[in-house]
Write a protein that holds these residues in place. Structure first.
Motif, mmCIF file in Angstrom:
data_model
loop_
_atom_site.group_PDB
_atom_site.id
_atom_site.type_symbol
_atom_site.label_atom_id
_atom_site.label_comp_id
_atom_site.label_asym_id
_atom_site.label_seq_id
_atom_site.Cartn_x
_atom_site.Cartn_y
_atom_site.Cartn_z
ATOM 1 N N ARG A 265 38.550 44.749 34.381
ATOM 2 C CA ARG A 265 37.668 43.824 35.121
ATOM 3 C C ARG A 265 37.591 44.198 36.598
ATOM 4 O O ARG A 265 36.543 44.017 37.244
ATOM 5 C CB ARG A 265 38.189 42.384 34.976
ATOM 6 N N MET A 266 38.655 44.725 37.158
ATOM 7 C CA MET A 266 38.661 45.067 38.573
ATOM 8 C C MET A 266 38.244 46.507 38.842
ATOM 9 O O MET A 266 38.161 46.921 39.988
ATOM 10 C CB MET A 266 40.063 44.827 39.154
ATOM 11 N N SER A 267 37.988 47.279 37.782
ATOM 12 C CA SER A 267 37.686 48.700 37.962
ATOM 13 C C SER A 267 36.182 48.931 38.034
ATOM 14 O O SER A 267 35.367 48.017 37.825
ATOM 15 C CB SER A 267 38.268 49.497 36.790
ATOM 16 N N GLY A 268 35.818 50.185 38.276
ATOM 17 C CA GLY A 268 34.407 50.552 38.318
ATOM 18 C C GLY A 268 33.774 50.611 36.955
ATOM 19 O O GLY A 268 32.541 50.773 36.846
ATOM 20 N N LEU A 277 28.208 37.560 32.337
ATOM 21 C CA LEU A 277 29.538 38.060 31.999
ATOM 22 C C LEU A 277 30.503 37.872 33.153
ATOM 23 O O LEU A 277 31.671 37.518 32.959
ATOM 24 C CB LEU A 277 29.434 39.541 31.610
ATOM 25 N N ASN A 278 30.020 38.070 34.372
ATOM 26 C CA ASN A 278 30.872 37.900 35.548
ATOM 27 C C ASN A 278 31.268 36.439 35.741
ATOM 28 O O ASN A 278 32.379 36.147 36.185
ATOM 29 C CB ASN A 278 30.159 38.413 36.799
ATOM 30 N N ARG A 279 30.339 35.534 35.416
ATOM 31 C CA ARG A 279 30.680 34.105 35.520
ATOM 32 C C ARG A 279 31.691 33.713 34.448
ATOM 33 O O ARG A 279 32.584 32.907 34.692
ATOM 34 C CB ARG A 279 29.416 33.250 35.406
ATOM 35 N N ALA A 280 31.551 34.271 33.257
ATOM 36 C CA ALA A 280 32.471 33.936 32.177
ATOM 37 C C ALA A 280 33.864 34.520 32.425
ATOM 38 O O ALA A 280 34.872 33.924 32.023
ATOM 39 C CB ALA A 280 31.922 34.452 30.847
ATOM 40 N N TYR A 281 33.902 35.654 33.100
ATOM 41 C CA TYR A 281 35.181 36.311 33.361
ATOM 42 C C TYR A 281 35.216 36.717 34.831
ATOM 43 O O TYR A 281 34.997 37.862 35.176
ATOM 44 C CB TYR A 281 35.327 37.528 32.447
ATOM 45 N N VAL A 283 36.260 37.858 38.569
ATOM 46 C CA VAL A 283 37.224 38.855 39.025
ATOM 47 C C VAL A 283 38.438 38.197 39.676
ATOM 48 O O VAL A 283 39.544 38.751 39.660
ATOM 49 C CB VAL A 283 36.539 39.836 40.003
ATOM 50 N N GLU A 284 38.265 36.999 40.236
ATOM 51 C CA GLU A 284 39.396 36.296 40.858
ATOM 52 C C GLU A 284 40.479 35.984 39.819
ATOM 53 O O GLU A 284 41.672 36.049 40.115
ATOM 54 C CB GLU A 284 38.926 35.004 41.523
ATOM 55 N N TRP A 285 40.043 35.646 38.600
ATOM 56 C CA TRP A 285 41.017 35.365 37.547
ATOM 57 C C TRP A 285 41.785 36.640 37.197
ATOM 58 O O TRP A 285 43.005 36.612 37.008
ATOM 59 C CB TRP A 285 40.301 34.823 36.314
ATOM 60 N N ALA A 286 41.076 37.752 37.119
ATOM 61 C CA ALA A 286 41.733 39.019 36.793
ATOM 62 C C ALA A 286 42.756 39.394 37.862
ATOM 63 O O ALA A 286 43.868 39.839 37.552
ATOM 64 C CB ALA A 286 40.686 40.120 36.642
ATOM 65 N N ARG A 287 42.404 39.211 39.141
ATOM 66 C CA ARG A 287 43.336 39.529 40.223
ATOM 67 C C ARG A 287 44.557 38.621 40.187
ATOM 68 O O ARG A 287 45.676 39.050 40.484
ATOM 69 C CB ARG A 287 42.631 39.398 41.562
ATOM 70 N N ALA A 288 44.334 37.347 39.840
ATOM 71 C CA ALA A 288 45.451 36.401 39.813
ATOM 72 C C ALA A 288 46.430 36.705 38.689
ATOM 73 O O ALA A 288 47.606 36.344 38.778
ATOM 74 C CB ALA A 288 44.913 34.974 39.659
#
Length: 366
Positions: A265-268, A277-281, A283-288
């Motif tokens: 999720r955090m990669s290119g 898709l971004n709203r469903a997942y 990036v803040e959740w992935a970083r946390a």
């Protein structure tokens, strides 16, 4: 009456009175001004004694030996106090656990749940050679992943940037350190897929996947035995204790997938324009989640290595690296050789070495 006024103007006494009051006193004022200006110019020499201003810098010299807010001496003191505190706390925990296990109902609990559950029918005995190689590849990659991940978090000015060959207008441009981290992630993910496939193809999954709810009380029993320093009786060549089973299961089937999906999720590799898709997942959740998962792996490695050496180092290292149930030194020397390879990779992971490799897959520049 006008005549008397004339003699007053001509009279000498008034002239004598006026003589002391003329402006000649002002000339002495000019020397005073000059004298005042001279000290002002001469003040720098008077300030010269103040040049001992370096004196404050001399006490600050120890600051070059500071690490954070503490000097080396202070860090040594803190370390000694910390080690003594840990030893004291560990002693208290061991004594309390032994007292607790000495109670009647706890003795019955340990007798009913000795710390391991029986394996299903047909479970393989022993560890195959491919598992030892997989173990080495996994350690090799996870150590470099943790190192590069921490560097990505602390890096302020990347040594270089990497841009994919198919990029248009510099899209996908990332730091060289992040490129290295993500490349290691892909290799680790591929190695994990091979590991899981072989795990189920050879039946080894039965050793690391709980097959009964009794694994929970047995894991608690094993944990209490570890804390009491009365190690649970086990033979890892045949069957892991229940605490090991749960730890391996969480690491393989929960922590590793979490690290992978949050890393993607955090990669290119993640599509940029996919709004839904971004709203469903987000990036803040992935970083946390990604960083705590990394901390879990660090803790797992520390505990795992500690127990390997405290519960029969030679036998355990033979299981893990030499695929044999023996007490000789073969597994130990294979383990040492693997550490040399990992250390060499750690040292080699620098921009001067990474840049040419990254250049094979994209453009490297400032």
């Amino acid at each position: 009456m006008t005549r008397p006024a004339a003699p007053v103007a001509a009279s000498a006494p008034p002239a004598e009175r006026v003589a002391p009051a003329p402006a000649p006193p002002t000339p002495p004022a000019t020397p005073v001004a000059a004298s005042a200006s001279l000290p002002a110019r001469a003040e720098p020499p008077a300030a010269a004694p103040a040049t001992p201003a370096p004196a404050p810098s001399t006490p600050e010299k120890p600051s070059t030996f500071r690490f954070g807010q503490l000097t080396t001496g202070q860090w040594a003191g803190v370390s000694v106090v910390g080690v003594l505190a840990i030893i004291g706390a560990a002693t208290i925990v061991v004594q309390l656990t032994r007292w607790f296990l000495g109670l009647g109902f706890m003795q019955d609990f340990v007798a009913a749940y000795p710390g391991e559950t029986p394996l299903p029918e047909g479970a393989p005995v022993g560890l195959p050679a491919w598992l030892g190689w997989q173990h080495f590849f996994n350690v090799f990659l996870i150590v470099l992943i943790i190192r590069s991940g921490l560097r990505v978090r602390s890096e302020r000015r990347p040594p270089a940037y990497w841009t994919p060959r198919w990029s248009k207008g510099g899209q996908g441009r990332i730091s060289l350190t992040l490129w290295f981290h993500q490349s290691l992630d892909l290799l680790w993910f591929a190695n994990g897929l091979v590991f899981v496939v072989l795990l189920f193809a050879t039946g080894q999954w039965m050793r690391v996947v709980p097959t009964s709810w009794e694994v929970v009380p047995n894991a608690i029993s094993a944990l209490l035995q570890y804390l009491s320093l009365d190690w649970p009786l086990e033979n890892g060549w045949v069957n892991y204790n229940s605490l090991q089973v749960l730890a391996y299961f969480v690491t393989i089937f929960i922590a590793a997938p979490l690290a992978a999906i949050t890393g993607v999720r955090m990669s290119g590799l993640w599509p940029k324009g996919a709004a839904n898709l971004n709203r469903a997942y987000p990036v803040e959740w992935a970083r946390a989640v990604h960083f705590p998962v990394m901390l879990y792996f660090v803790g797992f490695i520390v505990v795992h290595v500690t127990l390997v050496f405290l519960t029969g180092a030679l036998r355990n290292l033979n299981h893990m690296y030499a695929a044999r149930d023996a007490d000789d030194w073969l597994g130990f020397w294979i383990f040492v050789a693997s550490l040399v390879v990992i250390a060499a990779a750690w040292v080699a992971a620098r921009p001067s070495v990474l840049a040419p490799i990254a250049g094979l897959f994209g453009k490297v520049g400032r």
